[in-house]
Design an enzyme around this catalytic site. Structure first.
Site, mmCIF file in Angstrom:
data_model
loop_
_atom_site.group_PDB
_atom_site.id
_atom_site.type_symbol
_atom_site.label_atom_id
_atom_site.label_comp_id
_atom_site.label_asym_id
_atom_site.label_seq_id
_atom_site.Cartn_x
_atom_site.Cartn_y
_atom_site.Cartn_z
ATOM 1 N N ASN A 182 0.851 -1.226 -0.116
ATOM 2 C CA ASN A 182 -0.101 0.086 0.165
ATOM 3 C C ASN A 182 0.758 1.131 0.031
ATOM 4 O O ASN A 182 1.379 1.611 1.022
ATOM 5 C CB ASN A 182 -1.034 -0.152 1.187
ATOM 6 N N ARG B 62 -2.032 -1.666 -3.758
ATOM 7 C CA ARG B 62 -3.130 -0.764 -3.843
ATOM 8 C C ARG B 62 -2.939 0.404 -4.962
ATOM 9 O O ARG B 62 -1.480 0.790 -5.032
ATOM 10 C CB ARG B 62 -2.988 -0.002 -2.422
ATOM 11 N N HIS C 27 -10.298 5.682 -1.746
ATOM 12 C CA HIS C 27 -10.301 4.988 -0.344
ATOM 13 C C HIS C 27 -11.477 3.833 -0.550
ATOM 14 O O HIS C 27 -11.914 3.435 0.557
ATOM 15 C CB HIS C 27 -10.634 5.720 0.685
ATOM 16 N N ARG D 228 -4.694 18.452 2.658
ATOM 17 C CA ARG D 228 -5.482 19.074 1.719
ATOM 18 C C ARG D 228 -6.644 19.826 2.070
ATOM 19 O O ARG D 228 -7.373 19.456 3.104
ATOM 20 C CB ARG D 228 -6.079 17.735 0.902
ATOM 21 N N GLU E 294 -7.272 -2.239 4.615
ATOM 22 C CA GLU E 294 -7.190 -2.222 3.219
ATOM 23 C C GLU E 294 -6.012 -3.399 2.739
ATOM 24 O O GLU E 294 -6.296 -3.998 1.788
ATOM 25 C CB GLU E 294 -6.521 -0.965 3.080
HETATM 26 C C1 LIG Z 1 -6.630 8.593 -1.989
HETATM 27 C C2 LIG Z 1 -6.033 9.014 -0.854
HETATM 28 O O1 LIG Z 1 -6.192 10.303 -0.340
HETATM 29 O O2 LIG Z 1 -5.168 7.914 -0.006
HETATM 30 P P1 LIG Z 1 -4.239 8.321 1.296
HETATM 31 O O3 LIG Z 1 -5.309 8.740 2.342
HETATM 32 O O4 LIG Z 1 -3.595 7.056 1.437
HETATM 33 O O5 LIG Z 1 -3.544 9.773 1.001
HETATM 34 MG MG LIG Z 2 -4.724 5.357 4.113
#
Ligand SMILES: CC(=O)OP(=O)(O)O
Ligand SMILES: [Mg+2]
Ligand SMILES: Nc1ncnc2c1ncn2[C@@H]1O[C@H](COP(=O)(O)OP(=O)(O)O)[C@@H](O)[C@H]1O
Length: 403
Positions: A12, A96, A185, A246, A389
Site C-alpha cells: 500500500n 493498492r 479509499h 489537503r 485495506e
Molecule cells: C486517496 C487518498 O487520499 O489516499 P491516502 O489517504 O492514502 O493519501
Molecule cells: Mg490510508
C-alpha cells in the site's frame, strides 16, 4: 502458481509511505507487517514486525531516498526472517492503486497495457499513482514470474449513479476529458461498510451506512445496501473533507483568483491545495494527536483548525443522511477515526434530533475491534470499525489468481 503457493504480499504505497503485509491465505495468518514512512526525507523510518516467528518489532531510522529504495529495504527485512520475495510459497503481490479511472472496476492482473493505463492517470492522482507505479515496477523486477495484481481505490465507487458522479459542467467538455467524480479509499469503504453490517448482525444488503474514512487523506461515503451511492472525493483525492494537508471542498474560483491576482502558477496552486492546506495549512500540524495536545494547552489556531475539520465532517453526515433517507449506522475508521475520540464526539454532537449520539464511556474505549459507541436508545448506530485495506487487497488478489 505452485500448489503450495498460498502467500500474498500486499503493498500500500502512499505519497511518502509504504505500508505492507505478508499474509498466508490458506491459514488466514499474517506473517509480517510493516511500514516505511517519511520516504524522501533524512529521517525515514522502517518498522517491521515478523509476526510468524513471534519476533520483536525492528525499527530502522535513516534516509530512504525514494519508493524503490523503500521497497528494496522491505524485501531485505522480509528476507532476514526467511520470508524473502524469492520464496516459492509466494502466490502473488497485491498493489493498492489509487486511481483506476473508468476502465478498472475490479482487481486486475498487471501487464504492460495495465501499467500504461495507470501511468495515464497520474495527472488525476499526482500524489499517489506515481508511488503505486514505482511499487509495481520494483516488485516486478524482483519477481518477474509472479502475478502482480492491482486493486483500485476507485473500484467500489463505480456504482455511484450519474447524478452523484457528474459535475454540473458542460457535458461535452466533461466527457472529452473524462471529468467526473471517481471517489477514492474504496477498498476501505467497501471493507468497513461490510464489517459494520456484520457488527449490526445484518447482511450488507439490509443496511445503509455512512463511512467516515479519516486518515491523512479523508473521505466520506454513503453506502446503501452494500453499494456506494455517493462519496466525497472527486476527479482527484482533493475534494470533500478537510484533510491532513489537503483543503477538501473549495470554491473553484479561488484557483482563478490565485492565478490572476496572486500571480501563482498552476503547479504552485496545486501544491498549495494538496500539500500546504487542510490541517497543516490552518495550524502548522497535520497530526491529530499534536493538534489535540495543542488544544489542551489553549492554542487558538489548533482549536480553529479542529473546528473547521469537524464542521465539514458534520456537513457530510447531514448530506449523506439526506442522500440515504434512512441511516442505520455511521462508522468511523482510519488513523483519526479509529483513535481520536474527541473527533467522534464532536462530529456527532448536536445531532440527537437525527438519531445520532455517542456514549462518552464507550467512546473512550481503545480497542482494535469493531465496536459500537452509541447509547442503546440511539436510533442510528455509531461505530468504530478499524479498516484493513491490506487484508481486503490480499483477499481480492488471492481470489483473482486462483480464479
Ligand atoms: C486517496 C487518498 O487520499 O489516499 P491516502 O489517504 O492514502 O493519501
Ligand atoms: Mg490510508
Ligand atoms: N492515537 C491517535 N490519536 C489521534 N489521531 C491519530 C492517532 N493515531 C493516528 N492518528 C492520526 O491518523 C493519521 C494517519 O492515519 P492513516 O489512516 O494511517 O493515514 P494514511 O493511510 O493516509 O497514512 C495521522 O496523521 C494522525 O492524524
Amino acid at each position: 502458481m505452485s500448489a503450495t503457493a498460498t502467500r500474498v504480499l500486499v503493498l500500500n504505497s502512499g505519497s511518502s509511505s509504504v505500508k505492507y503485509q505478508l499474509l498466508d491465505m490458506a491459514s488466514s495468518t499474517r506473517l509480517a507487517v510493516g511500514l516505511v514512512e517519511r520516504i524522501g526525507e533524512e529521517t525515514s523510518r522502517l518498522v517491521h514486525t515478523p509476526l510468524a516467528s513471534g519476533g520483536e518489532k525492528r525499527e530502522t531510522e535513516g534516509a530512504i531516498a525514494d519508493h524503490e529504495a523503500a521497497l528494496k529495504a522491505v524485501a531485505a527485512e522480509l528476507a532476514a526472517d526467511g520470508l524473502g520475495l524469492d520464496s516459492p510459497e509466494l502466490a502473488a503481490i497485491g498493489h493498492r492503486v489509487v486511481h483506476g479511472g473508468l476502465k478498472f472496476t475490479a482487481p486486475t492482473v498487471i501487464d504492460d497495457a495495465v501499467l500504461t493505463e495507470i501511468e495515464r492517470l497520474v495527472p488525476v492522482a499526482p500524489l499517489h499513482n506515481p508511488a503505486n507505479i514505482t511499487g509495481i515496477r520494483t516488485a516486478r523486477a524482483l519477481r518477474p514470474d509472479l502475478p502482480q495484481v492491482a486493486v483500485f481505490d476507485t473500484a467500489f465507487h463505480t456504482t455511484m449513479p450519474e447524478h452523484a458522479a457528474r459535475y454540473a459542467i458542460d457535458v461535452a467538455t466533461a466527457d472529452a476529458h473524462r471529468i467526473r467524480r471517481y471517489g477514492f479509499h474504496g477498498t476501505s469503504h467497501a471493507y468497513v461498510s461490510r464489517k459494520t453490517a456484520e457488527l449490526l448482525g445484518k447482511d450488507p444488503s439490509e443496511v445503509n451506512v455512512i463511512v467516515l474514512h479519516l486518515g491523512n487523506g479523508a473521505s466520506a461515503s454513503a453506502v446503501a445496501g452494500g453499494r456506494c451511492v455517493d462519496t466525497s472525493m472527486g476527479l482527484t483525492p482533493l475534494e470533500g473533507l478537510v484533510m491532513g494537508t489537503r483543503s477538501g471542498d473549495i470554491d473553484p474560483a479561488v484557483t482563478f483568483h490565485l492565478k490572476r491576482v496572486a500571480g501563482m502558477s498552476t503547479d504552485e496552486i496545486d501544491a498549495l491545495l494538496n500539500k500546504k492546506s487542510g490541517l497543516v495549512g490552518l495550524c502548522g500540524d497535520n497530526d491529530m494527536r499534536e493538534i489535540r495536545r495543542r488544544i489542551d494547552e489553549g492554542d487558538e489556531r489548533a482549536r480553529l483548525a479542529f473546528d473547521i475539520y469537524i464542521h465539514r465532517l458534520k456537513k457530510y453526515i447531514g448530506a449523506y443522511s439526506a442522500v440515504l433517507g434512512k441511516v442505520d449506522a455511521v462508522a468511523f475508521t482510519a488513523g483519526v477515526g479509529e483513535n481520536a475520540a474527541p473527533v467522534r464526539e464532536a462530529a456527532v454532537a448536536g445531532l440527537a434530533e437525527m438519531g445520532l449520539a455517542v456514549d462518552a464511556s464507550l467512546n473512550a474505549v481503545r480497542s482494535g475491534e469493531p465496536r459500537l459507541i452509541s447509547p442503546d436508545y440511539a436510533r442510528v448506530a455509531v461505530a468504530v470499525v478499524p479498516t484493513d485495506e491490506e487484508l481486503e487487497i490480499a483477499q481480492q488478489t488471492y481470489a483473482l489468481v486462483n480464479a
